[in-house]
Design a protein around this motif. Sequence first.
Motif, PDB file in Angstrom:
ATOM      1  N   LEU A 120       0.833  -1.314  -0.007  1.00 27.46           N
ATOM      2  CA  LEU A 120       0.063  -0.029  -0.149  1.00 27.46           C
ATOM      3  C   LEU A 120       0.814   1.241  -0.223  1.00 27.46           C
ATOM      4  CD1 LEU A 120      -2.781  -1.115   2.730  1.00 27.46           C
ATOM      5  CD2 LEU A 120      -2.857  -1.302   0.106  1.00 27.46           C
ATOM      6  N   THR A 121       1.934   1.210  -0.932  1.00 22.58           N
ATOM      7  CA  THR A 121       2.888   2.147  -0.976  1.00 22.58           C
ATOM      8  C   THR A 121       2.837   3.089  -2.093  1.00 22.58           C
ATOM      9  OG1 THR A 121       4.276   1.321   0.938  1.00 22.58           O
ATOM     10  CG2 THR A 121       5.458   3.022  -0.552  1.00 22.58           C
ATOM     11  N   GLY A 122       2.886   4.426  -2.268  1.00 22.43           N
ATOM     12  CA  GLY A 122       3.207   5.135  -3.514  1.00 22.43           C
ATOM     13  C   GLY A 122       4.212   5.834  -3.273  1.00 22.43           C
ATOM     14  N   LEU A 123       4.602   6.676  -4.593  1.00 22.93           N
ATOM     15  CA  LEU A 123       5.385   7.722  -4.626  1.00 22.93           C
ATOM     16  C   LEU A 123       4.825   8.968  -5.080  1.00 22.93           C
ATOM     17  CD1 LEU A 123       8.696   6.285  -6.144  1.00 22.93           C
ATOM     18  CD2 LEU A 123       8.253   7.232  -3.639  1.00 22.93           C
ATOM     19  N   LEU A 124       5.031   9.972  -4.374  1.00 22.15           N
ATOM     20  CA  LEU A 124       4.331  11.359  -4.798  1.00 22.15           C
ATOM     21  C   LEU A 124       5.889  11.981  -5.440  1.00 22.15           C
ATOM     22  CD1 LEU A 124       2.332  13.650  -4.945  1.00 22.15           C
ATOM     23  CD2 LEU A 124       2.965  14.136  -2.454  1.00 22.15           C
ATOM     24  N   ILE A 125       5.805  12.035  -6.759  1.00 20.81           N
ATOM     25  CA  ILE A 125       6.958  12.537  -7.474  1.00 20.81           C
ATOM     26  C   ILE A 125       6.872  13.982  -7.983  1.00 20.81           C
ATOM     27  CG2 ILE A 125       8.529  12.101  -9.480  1.00 20.81           C
ATOM     28  CD1 ILE A 125       7.134   9.166  -9.412  1.00 20.81           C
ATOM     29  N   PRO A 126       7.941  14.920  -7.673  1.00 20.55           N
ATOM     30  CA  PRO A 126       7.428  16.413  -7.860  1.00 20.55           C
ATOM     31  C   PRO A 126       7.889  16.684  -9.405  1.00 20.55           C
ATOM     32  CG  PRO A 126       9.392  16.294  -6.272  1.00 20.55           C
ATOM     33  CD  PRO A 126       8.965  14.837  -6.766  1.00 20.55           C
ATOM     34  N   ALA A 127       7.451  17.871  -9.943  1.00 18.15           N
ATOM     35  CA  ALA A 127       7.868  18.217 -11.187  1.00 18.15           C
ATOM     36  C   ALA A 127       9.275  18.279 -11.232  1.00 18.15           C
ATOM     37  CB  ALA A 127       7.223  19.582 -11.557  1.00 18.15           C
ATOM     38  N   GLY A 128       9.851  18.090 -12.539  1.00 15.93           N
ATOM     39  CA  GLY A 128      11.261  18.034 -12.532  1.00 15.93           C
ATOM     40  C   GLY A 128      12.069  16.860 -12.403  1.00 15.93           C
ATOM     41  N   PHE A 129      11.212  15.874 -12.120  1.00 15.10           N
ATOM     42  CA  PHE A 129      11.535  14.608 -12.319  1.00 15.10           C
ATOM     43  C   PHE A 129      11.440  13.502 -13.260  1.00 15.10           C
ATOM     44  CE2 PHE A 129      12.418  15.573  -7.840  1.00 15.10           C
ATOM     45  CZ  PHE A 129      13.301  14.589  -7.134  1.00 15.10           C
ATOM     46  N   ALA A 130      12.232  12.468 -13.794  1.00 14.54           N
ATOM     47  CA  ALA A 130      11.736  11.665 -14.436  1.00 14.54           C
ATOM     48  C   ALA A 130      11.205  10.282 -13.787  1.00 14.54           C
ATOM     49  CB  ALA A 130      12.892  11.377 -15.478  1.00 14.54           C
ATOM     50  N   HIS A 131      10.320   9.585 -14.560  1.00 16.88           N
ATOM     51  CA  HIS A 131       9.781   8.473 -13.826  1.00 16.88           C
ATOM     52  C   HIS A 131      10.108   7.188 -14.683  1.00 16.88           C
ATOM     53  CE1 HIS A 131       6.472   5.896 -12.818  1.00 16.88           C
ATOM     54  NE2 HIS A 131       6.899   5.939 -11.550  1.00 16.88           N
TER      55      HIS A 131
END
Length: 195
Positions: A120-131
């Motif tokens: 039940l884990t997620g990642l909150l990825i800011p603008a300026g990152f590649a995913h």
Amino acid sequence: MTGPDGRVANGRFLVEDTPLAGLKRVQRFPLEDARGALERLYCSSLFTACGIDAAIAQINRTRTYAAGTVRGLHFQHPPHAEVKFVQCLRGAVFDVAVDLRAGSPTFLQWHADVLSRDNLTGLLIPAGFAHGLQTLSDDTELLYLHTAAYTPEAEDGIDALDPQLAIDWPLPIAERSERDLALPHIHPDFTGLSA
């Protein structure tokens, strides 16, 4: 509410910092009883608690059939740069975020977490990152919440096997899309994405 350890408890979420500033690990806590469970997948107060002042513009779901498949590394150029909130609804993935922000002390560093239906884990990825990601199980399903709509002329990416990043993918790579195979390595003159 932020505790002394930097963790933010927000309703049904617990938010933790990662080694890359602004990149957050989000733990979900469902309400369960004999009937089943109710799970909150998003709440605007989660973004507010993390200092994000943007609404969700688009929601996408991906399904990947085979373990070992790699997707990414994808991003959009400003002014269409986006915050992404990535969660795994089925199976498990090795989820990777790469800091591409100009002037960042962690420029070109990456962080990965295993996201799964069970943890039940997620990642909150800011603008300026590649995913990007690699599936760790067959028949994997992800939910993506984006603060900017997909804009073809702004899309870009980096080869997931770029030796400069040296991402330690946990499984042999089983499959990549033609688009992802054509993504370039980081150019020596690349100084990062501006805000």
